[in-house]
Design a protein around this motif. Structure first.
Motif, short mmCIF file in Angstrom:
data_model
loop_
_atom_site.label_atom_id
_atom_site.label_comp_id
_atom_site.label_asym_id
_atom_site.label_seq_id
_atom_site.Cartn_x
_atom_site.Cartn_y
_atom_site.Cartn_z
N LEU A 122 0.83 -1.19 0.00
CA LEU A 122 0.00 0.00 0.00
C LEU A 122 0.88 1.26 0.00
O LEU A 122 0.60 2.22 -0.73
N ALA A 123 1.95 1.25 0.77
CA ALA A 123 2.88 2.40 0.80
C ALA A 123 3.51 2.62 -0.57
O ALA A 123 3.66 3.76 -1.02
N LYS A 124 3.86 1.53 -1.27
CA LYS A 124 4.41 1.64 -2.63
C LYS A 124 3.38 2.23 -3.59
O LYS A 124 3.71 3.06 -4.44
N ALA A 125 2.13 1.77 -3.45
CA ALA A 125 1.06 2.29 -4.32
C ALA A 125 0.86 3.78 -4.07
O ALA A 125 0.70 4.56 -5.02
N PHE A 126 0.89 4.19 -2.82
CA PHE A 126 0.77 5.61 -2.48
C PHE A 126 1.92 6.40 -3.09
O PHE A 126 1.71 7.45 -3.70
N GLU A 127 3.11 5.90 -2.92
CA GLU A 127 4.31 6.60 -3.43
C GLU A 127 4.25 6.76 -4.95
O GLU A 127 4.52 7.84 -5.48
N LYS A 128 3.91 5.69 -5.64
CA LYS A 128 3.84 5.75 -7.11
C LYS A 128 2.75 6.70 -7.59
O LYS A 128 2.84 7.24 -8.68
N SER A 129 1.73 6.91 -6.78
CA SER A 129 0.61 7.76 -7.17
C SER A 129 0.75 9.20 -6.66
O SER A 129 -0.17 10.00 -6.81
N LYS A 167 -2.68 10.45 10.90
CA LYS A 167 -1.73 10.98 9.91
C LYS A 167 -2.48 11.74 8.82
O LYS A 167 -3.62 11.41 8.50
N GLY A 168 -1.80 12.71 8.27
CA GLY A 168 -2.36 13.46 7.15
C GLY A 168 -1.73 12.98 5.85
O GLY A 168 -0.77 12.19 5.85
N TYR A 169 -2.24 13.47 4.73
CA TYR A 169 -1.72 13.06 3.43
C TYR A 169 -1.69 14.24 2.46
O TYR A 169 -2.59 15.09 2.47
N LEU A 170 -0.65 14.25 1.64
CA LEU A 170 -0.50 15.21 0.55
C LEU A 170 -0.65 14.44 -0.76
O LEU A 170 -0.14 13.33 -0.88
N LEU A 171 -1.31 15.04 -1.70
CA LEU A 171 -1.42 14.46 -3.04
C LEU A 171 -0.72 15.43 -3.99
O LEU A 171 -1.21 16.55 -4.20
N GLU A 172 0.44 15.02 -4.50
CA GLU A 172 1.25 15.86 -5.38
C GLU A 172 1.50 17.23 -4.75
O GLU A 172 1.42 18.26 -5.39
#
Length: 187
Positions: A122-129, A167-172
């Protein structure tokens, strides 16, 4: 005012004037008939040119409409399939979960191992996206990336993040979800 005396006209002079007038009239008719085909040819050429320009304009208009329609289709497809890359990455995560659950006699260790593998996928999928985690422990509070839900007494400097509830998240680079945090209270 001075008047000029009337001078008698010579018959010869009036004959000359009449002949000149007749010649001019004939020449005018001759010029008129000589230029009429020339004007008709110019008109025909102008009509042909106008027809060509009208045709070119119609083609350009049709091409513009086609480009606009194709652009709208591309925008529609981009919106519809924007998540395609991320969805493909999530399939790996789902497969990992299914494999973990498919174990016949699962032990706590095998379930833990499967969950760890799934989390890594899942972490890899997040990173790639382009999805980046915000875990701001020890950082200075940033209201653009963090949402403080409490202030607690602490030996840390004021407005330092001392606890992360979510945790928070940034998208691009843009905040998708701010991190829910507790900050150090000023003494």
């Amino acid at each position: 005012m001075s008047q000029q005396p009337d001078t008698p006209k010579d018959d010869n002079d009036s004959a000359t004037i009449s002949a000149d007038a007749a010649n001019q009239g004939a020449a005018g008719e001759s010029q008129h008939t000589d230029t009429l085909p020339g004007l008709e040819e110019q008109l025909r050429q102008a009509e042909l040119l106008a027809s060509e320009h009208h045709d070119a304009w119609l083609r350009a208009k049709a091409e513009t409409e086609n480009v606009r329609r194709r652009a709208q289709e591309d925008i529609s497809k981009a919106a519809k399939f924007a998540i395609e890359k991320f969805a493909g990455e999530l399939l790996v995560v789902k497969d990992s979960l299914e494999q973990t659950l498919a174990v016949e006699a699962p032990s706590v260790d095998s379930i833990r191992e499967g969950a760890d593998l799934t989390l890594k996928n899942l972490a890899k999928a997040f990173e790639k996206s382009g999805l980046e985690e915000i875990n701001p422990i020890g950082e200075k509070f940033d209201p653009h990336k963090h949402q403080a839900i409490s202030a607690l007494p602490s030996d840390q400097p004021a407005n330092t993040v001392i606890q992360v509830f979510q945790k928070g998240y940034l998208l691009e680079g843009r905040v998708l979800r701010p991190a829910l945090v507790a900050v150090a209270q000023s003494a």
